[in-house]
Design a protein around this motif. Structure first.
Motif, PDB file in Angstrom:
ATOM      1  N   MET A   1       0.849  -1.191   0.000  1.00 38.80           N
ATOM      2  CA  MET A   1       0.000   0.000   0.000  1.00 38.80           C
ATOM      3  C   MET A   1       0.885   1.242   0.000  1.00 38.80           C
ATOM      4  SD  MET A   1      -3.349  -1.211   1.379  1.00 38.80           S
ATOM      5  CE  MET A   1      -3.884   0.248   2.164  1.00 38.80           C
ATOM      6  N   CYS A   2       0.357   2.330  -0.585  1.00 42.32           N
ATOM      7  CA  CYS A   2       1.114   3.587  -0.590  1.00 42.32           C
ATOM      8  C   CYS A   2       0.918   4.298   0.747  1.00 42.32           C
ATOM      9  CB  CYS A   2       0.645   4.476  -1.731  1.00 42.32           C
ATOM     10  SG  CYS A   2       1.427   6.091  -1.683  1.00 42.32           S
ATOM     11  N   LYS A   3       2.058   4.696   1.363  1.00 39.28           N
ATOM     12  CA  LYS A   3       2.009   5.388   2.664  1.00 39.28           C
ATOM     13  C   LYS A   3       1.324   6.734   2.550  1.00 39.28           C
ATOM     14  CE  LYS A   3       5.774   3.886   5.537  1.00 39.28           C
ATOM     15  NZ  LYS A   3       7.214   3.907   5.708  1.00 39.28           N
ATOM     16  N   LYS A   4       1.465   7.354   1.352  1.00 41.10           N
ATOM     17  CA  LYS A   4       1.009   8.725   1.209  1.00 41.10           C
ATOM     18  C   LYS A   4      -0.461   8.797   0.763  1.00 41.10           C
ATOM     19  CE  LYS A   4       3.344  12.591  -0.966  1.00 41.10           C
ATOM     20  NZ  LYS A   4       4.443  12.798  -1.933  1.00 41.10           N
ATOM     21  N   CYS A   5      -0.837   8.069  -0.307  1.00 39.08           N
ATOM     22  CA  CYS A   5      -2.200   8.229  -0.838  1.00 39.08           C
ATOM     23  C   CYS A   5      -3.071   6.997  -0.606  1.00 39.08           C
ATOM     24  CB  CYS A   5      -2.171   8.580  -2.319  1.00 39.08           C
ATOM     25  SG  CYS A   5      -1.747   7.202  -3.399  1.00 39.08           S
ATOM     26  N   GLY A   6      -2.497   5.899  -0.088  1.00 36.11           N
ATOM     27  CA  GLY A   6      -3.303   4.716   0.238  1.00 36.11           C
ATOM     28  C   GLY A   6      -3.585   3.799  -0.938  1.00 36.11           C
TER      29      GLY A   6
ATOM     30  N   HIS B   1       7.859   2.410  -5.063  1.00 30.96           N
ATOM     31  CA  HIS B   1       7.184   3.712  -4.924  1.00 30.96           C
ATOM     32  C   HIS B   1       5.878   3.722  -5.719  1.00 30.96           C
ATOM     33  CE1 HIS B   1      11.301   4.637  -3.684  1.00 30.96           C
ATOM     34  NE2 HIS B   1      10.684   5.422  -2.816  1.00 30.96           N
ATOM     35  N   CYS B   2       4.974   4.604  -5.279  1.00 28.06           N
ATOM     36  CA  CYS B   2       3.632   4.659  -5.863  1.00 28.06           C
ATOM     37  C   CYS B   2       3.658   5.310  -7.245  1.00 28.06           C
ATOM     38  CB  CYS B   2       2.759   5.474  -4.901  1.00 28.06           C
ATOM     39  SG  CYS B   2       1.096   5.758  -5.457  1.00 28.06           S
ATOM     40  N   ASP B   3       2.938   4.694  -8.208  1.00 27.35           N
ATOM     41  CA  ASP B   3       2.774   5.259  -9.557  1.00 27.35           C
ATOM     42  C   ASP B   3       2.158   6.649  -9.516  1.00 27.35           C
ATOM     43  OD1 ASP B   3       3.601   3.276 -11.226  1.00 27.35           O
ATOM     44  OD2 ASP B   3       1.658   2.253 -11.267  1.00 27.35           O
ATOM     45  N   SER B   4       1.145   6.830  -8.642  1.00 24.80           N
ATOM     46  CA  SER B   4       0.371   8.075  -8.654  1.00 24.80           C
ATOM     47  C   SER B   4       1.100   9.213  -7.967  1.00 24.80           C
ATOM     48  CB  SER B   4      -0.954   7.931  -7.904  1.00 24.80           C
ATOM     49  OG  SER B   4      -1.594   6.776  -8.251  1.00 24.80           O
ATOM     50  N   CYS B   5       1.709   8.940  -6.778  1.00 21.71           N
ATOM     51  CA  CYS B   5       2.209  10.072  -5.991  1.00 21.71           C
ATOM     52  C   CYS B   5       3.678   9.929  -5.602  1.00 21.71           C
ATOM     53  CB  CYS B   5       1.349  10.254  -4.745  1.00 21.71           C
ATOM     54  SG  CYS B   5       1.680   9.027  -3.482  1.00 21.71           S
ATOM     55  N   GLY B   6       4.308   8.803  -5.944  1.00 22.45           N
ATOM     56  CA  GLY B   6       5.733   8.623  -5.617  1.00 22.45           C
ATOM     57  C   GLY B   6       5.983   8.206  -4.176  1.00 22.45           C
TER      58      GLY B   6
HETATM   59 ZN    ZN Z   1       0.497   7.049  -3.600  1.00 17.98          ZN
END
Ligand code: ZN
Ligand code: AP5
Length: 216
Positions: A129-134, A149-154
């Motif tokens: 899961m992304c820590k920043k955007c979930g 790292h997340c595709d959407s927000c890094g």
């Molecule tokens: Zn994210």
């Protein structure tokens, strides 16, 4: 659109909710996400919930119902919502029925995402899961193009504390014991739509949409 997603851990409730919210702009209400945010922020609710969550047990009904009473009355729910992970027991479903009656809201349907236990274990062991955007990923079935790292927000990707196999099996046992009775509860009320959630994410979404259109 006012729907409930029911299903075992790892059935894809969060994944499907993300897709439906992106398409229809309704509110996504995940009790698991709200509880994890409270644990992270160190609130009183988070302190109450943490030991239950870490053990794969359910947080007591009165805590959850109190939390949802406030959430369902918020403005963004007026344009519709998806409930993800609530209700999870028959007493929670009864409390939800009273809350909705107080607010003058009716449900469009309850979608059961049906999947077997071994598929659940494979999905949850590989979930990130992304820590920043979930945002939800899977190391094999839905990897990020940016590795860790997340595709959407890094943001950094992490593994949930309760996604260890022993805890996953405990969560499954709790599902069969305490949440599966909702299938009968909503089935008898004529609300239940069953979807085979072992298919790919896009196929599951098309089935949900087709069912909702048939009902509309
Ligand atoms: Zn994210
Ligand atoms: P919660 O966060 O609600 O966890 P859960 O119900 O166990 O559900 P998950 O989030 O694990 O799974 P999901 O169905 O959303 O699957 P996902 O889309 O992520 O609750 C956590 C804890 O909080 C509970 O144990 C409890 O302690 C407490 N709690 C929460 N609500 C409560 C309540 N109402 N009452 C009491 N306590 C409560 O997908 C899983 C993985 O599979 C991902 O990696 C995804 O990429 C992958 N995947 C998804 N769909 C597919 C597909 N079709 N094909 C292949 N891979 C897929």
């Amino acid at each position: 659109m006012r729907i409930i997603l029911v299903g075992p851990p790892g059935a894809g409730k969060g994944t499907q909710a993300e897709k439906i919210v992106a398409k229809y702009g309704v509110a996504h209400i995940s009790t698991g996400d709200i509880l994890r945010a409270n644990v992270k922020a160190g609130t009183e609710l988070g302190r109450k919930a943490k030991s239950f969550m870490d053990a794969g047990a359910l947080v007591p009904d009165d805590v959850i119902v109190g939390m949802m009473r406030g959430r369902l009355a918020e403005d963004d729910c007026r344009k519709g919502f998806i409930l993800d992970g609530f209700p999870r027991t028959v007493p929670q479903a009864e409390a939800l029925a009273s809350l909705l009656a107080e607010l003058g809201i009716t449900l469009d349907g309850v979608i059961l995402l049906d999947v077997d236990d071994e598929t659940v274990v494979k999905r949850l062991c590989g979930r990130r899961m992304c820590k920043k955007c979930g945002r939800i990923y899977h190391v094999v079935f839905n990897p990020s193009s940016k590795g860790d790292h997340c595709d959407s927000c890094g943001g950094d990707l992490y593994q949930r504390d309760d996604d260890r196999e022993a805890v996953i099996r405990q969560r499954l046992a709790v599902y069969h014991d305490q949440t599966a009775p909702l299938v009968d509860y909503y089935g008898k009320a004529g609300f239940l739509l069953r979807v085979d959630a072992a298919e790919t994410g896009d196929k599951v979404l098309s089935r949900i949409e087709a069912m909702l259109e048939r009902r509309a």
